[in-house]
Design a protein around this motif. Sequence first.
Motif, PDB file in Angstrom:
ATOM      1  N   MET A 275       0.856  -1.184   0.000  1.00 46.17           N
ATOM      2  CA  MET A 275       0.000   0.000   0.000  1.00 46.17           C
ATOM      3  C   MET A 275       0.894   1.236   0.000  1.00 46.17           C
ATOM      4  SD  MET A 275      -2.831   1.190   2.857  1.00 46.17           S
ATOM      5  CE  MET A 275      -3.888  -0.187   2.553  1.00 46.17           C
ATOM      6  N   THR A 276       0.561   2.172  -0.855  1.00 43.73           N
ATOM      7  CA  THR A 276       1.357   3.401  -0.909  1.00 43.73           C
ATOM      8  C   THR A 276       1.024   4.299   0.283  1.00 43.73           C
ATOM      9  OG1 THR A 276      -0.275   4.643  -2.172  1.00 43.73           O
ATOM     10  CG2 THR A 276       1.307   3.316  -3.438  1.00 43.73           C
ATOM     11  N   ILE A 277       1.892   5.248   0.523  1.00 43.84           N
ATOM     12  CA  ILE A 277       1.671   6.195   1.619  1.00 43.84           C
ATOM     13  C   ILE A 277       0.389   6.980   1.369  1.00 43.84           C
ATOM     14  CG2 ILE A 277       2.543   8.292   2.729  1.00 43.84           C
ATOM     15  CD1 ILE A 277       5.343   7.160   2.506  1.00 43.84           C
ATOM     16  N   GLU A 278       0.161   7.378   0.123  1.00 38.70           N
ATOM     17  CA  GLU A 278      -1.037   8.155  -0.203  1.00 38.70           C
ATOM     18  C   GLU A 278      -2.306   7.352   0.069  1.00 38.70           C
ATOM     19  OE1 GLU A 278       1.610   7.839  -2.282  1.00 38.70           O
ATOM     20  OE2 GLU A 278       2.419   9.870  -2.098  1.00 38.70           O
ATOM     21  N   ALA A 279      -2.272   6.061  -0.282  1.00 41.30           N
ATOM     22  CA  ALA A 279      -3.436   5.203  -0.033  1.00 41.30           C
ATOM     23  C   ALA A 279      -3.667   5.041   1.461  1.00 41.30           C
ATOM     24  CB  ALA A 279      -3.238   3.842  -0.696  1.00 41.30           C
TER      25      ALA A 279
ATOM     26  N   LEU B 101      -7.613  11.357  17.595  1.00 46.62           N
ATOM     27  CA  LEU B 101      -6.370  12.118  17.692  1.00 46.62           C
ATOM     28  C   LEU B 101      -5.176  11.282  17.239  1.00 46.62           C
ATOM     29  CD1 LEU B 101      -4.829  14.650  18.518  1.00 46.62           C
ATOM     30  CD2 LEU B 101      -4.779  13.771  20.856  1.00 46.62           C
ATOM     31  N   ARG B 102      -5.125  10.002  17.638  1.00 48.48           N
ATOM     32  CA  ARG B 102      -4.022   9.139  17.208  1.00 48.48           C
ATOM     33  C   ARG B 102      -4.019   8.983  15.684  1.00 48.48           C
ATOM     34  NH1 ARG B 102      -5.295   6.456  22.046  1.00 48.48           N
ATOM     35  NH2 ARG B 102      -6.596   4.917  20.998  1.00 48.48           N
ATOM     36  N   LEU B 103      -5.203   8.854  15.105  1.00 50.31           N
ATOM     37  CA  LEU B 103      -5.287   8.767  13.649  1.00 50.31           C
ATOM     38  C   LEU B 103      -4.767  10.045  13.004  1.00 50.31           C
ATOM     39  CD1 LEU B 103      -8.752   7.069  13.020  1.00 50.31           C
ATOM     40  CD2 LEU B 103      -6.505   6.127  12.512  1.00 50.31           C
ATOM     41  N   LYS B 104      -5.161  11.188  13.546  1.00 50.25           N
ATOM     42  CA  LYS B 104      -4.721  12.470  12.998  1.00 50.25           C
ATOM     43  C   LYS B 104      -3.202  12.599  13.087  1.00 50.25           C
ATOM     44  CE  LYS B 104      -5.222  16.544  11.279  1.00 50.25           C
ATOM     45  NZ  LYS B 104      -5.505  16.680   9.865  1.00 50.25           N
ATOM     46  N   GLU B 105      -2.638  12.174  14.206  1.00 50.32           N
ATOM     47  CA  GLU B 105      -1.188  12.233  14.369  1.00 50.32           C
ATOM     48  C   GLU B 105      -0.484  11.330  13.359  1.00 50.32           C
ATOM     49  OE1 GLU B 105      -0.837  11.194  18.488  1.00 50.32           O
ATOM     50  OE2 GLU B 105      -1.060  13.272  19.145  1.00 50.32           O
ATOM     51  N   GLU B 106      -1.053  10.143  13.111  1.00 52.48           N
ATOM     52  CA  GLU B 106      -0.453   9.233  12.136  1.00 52.48           C
ATOM     53  C   GLU B 106      -0.558   9.812  10.729  1.00 52.48           C
ATOM     54  OE1 GLU B 106      -0.604   4.574  10.699  1.00 52.48           O
ATOM     55  OE2 GLU B 106      -1.782   5.188  12.427  1.00 52.48           O
ATOM     56  N   ILE B 107      -1.698  10.416  10.421  1.00 55.25           N
ATOM     57  CA  ILE B 107      -1.876  11.052   9.113  1.00 55.25           C
ATOM     58  C   ILE B 107      -0.842  12.158   8.921  1.00 55.25           C
ATOM     59  CG2 ILE B 107      -3.416  12.535   7.755  1.00 55.25           C
ATOM     60  CD1 ILE B 107      -5.779  10.922   9.034  1.00 55.25           C
TER      61      ILE B 107
ATOM     62  N   SER C  12       2.041  12.512  10.365  1.00 54.90           N
ATOM     63  CA  SER C  12       3.368  11.908  10.242  1.00 54.90           C
ATOM     64  C   SER C  12       3.587  11.363   8.831  1.00 54.90           C
ATOM     65  CB  SER C  12       3.513  10.795  11.270  1.00 54.90           C
ATOM     66  OG  SER C  12       4.708  10.097  11.074  1.00 54.90           O
ATOM     67  N   LEU C  13       2.590  10.668   8.293  1.00 59.12           N
ATOM     68  CA  LEU C  13       2.715  10.116   6.942  1.00 59.12           C
ATOM     69  C   LEU C  13       2.802  11.220   5.893  1.00 59.12           C
ATOM     70  CD1 LEU C  13       0.227   7.121   7.136  1.00 59.12           C
ATOM     71  CD2 LEU C  13       2.714   6.999   6.925  1.00 59.12           C
ATOM     72  N   GLU C  14       2.014  12.278   6.090  1.00 58.05           N
ATOM     73  CA  GLU C  14       2.072  13.393   5.148  1.00 58.05           C
ATOM     74  C   GLU C  14       3.455  14.038   5.133  1.00 58.05           C
ATOM     75  OE1 GLU C  14      -2.598  14.856   5.042  1.00 58.05           O
ATOM     76  OE2 GLU C  14      -1.257  15.730   6.523  1.00 58.05           O
ATOM     77  N   ALA C  15       4.080  14.130   6.296  1.00 60.56           N
ATOM     78  CA  ALA C  15       5.421  14.710   6.376  1.00 60.56           C
ATOM     79  C   ALA C  15       6.430  13.816   5.650  1.00 60.56           C
ATOM     80  CB  ALA C  15       5.824  14.894   7.830  1.00 60.56           C
ATOM     81  N   ARG C  16       6.254  12.506   5.739  1.00 62.39           N
ATOM     82  CA  ARG C  16       7.169  11.577   5.061  1.00 62.39           C
ATOM     83  C   ARG C  16       6.943  11.574   3.552  1.00 62.39           C
ATOM     84  NH1 ARG C  16       6.193   6.124   8.076  1.00 62.39           N
ATOM     85  NH2 ARG C  16       6.665   5.384   5.985  1.00 62.39           N
TER      86      ARG C  16
END
Length: 57
Positions: free
Chosen positions: A1-5, A43-49, A51-55
């Motif tokens: 799965m890609t980061i965008e997905a 909130l945990r989901l938002k933090e993960e999102i 983090s992934l967006e930054a990567r």
Amino acid sequence: MTIEARIRELGNRHRVLDQTIQKELTRPSVDPLQVRELKQKKLRLKEEITSLEARAT
């Protein structure tokens, strides 16, 4: 799965949690502990999102 997905998947889960929280808050017998847990998951989901967006950039 890609980061965008993965970001899209997490975004969908985030929206569903938000809708669930809103439904819970309109109920006459609101369970504050359940609402708190749902908000923490959101909130945990938002933090993960975030983090992934930054990567991804």
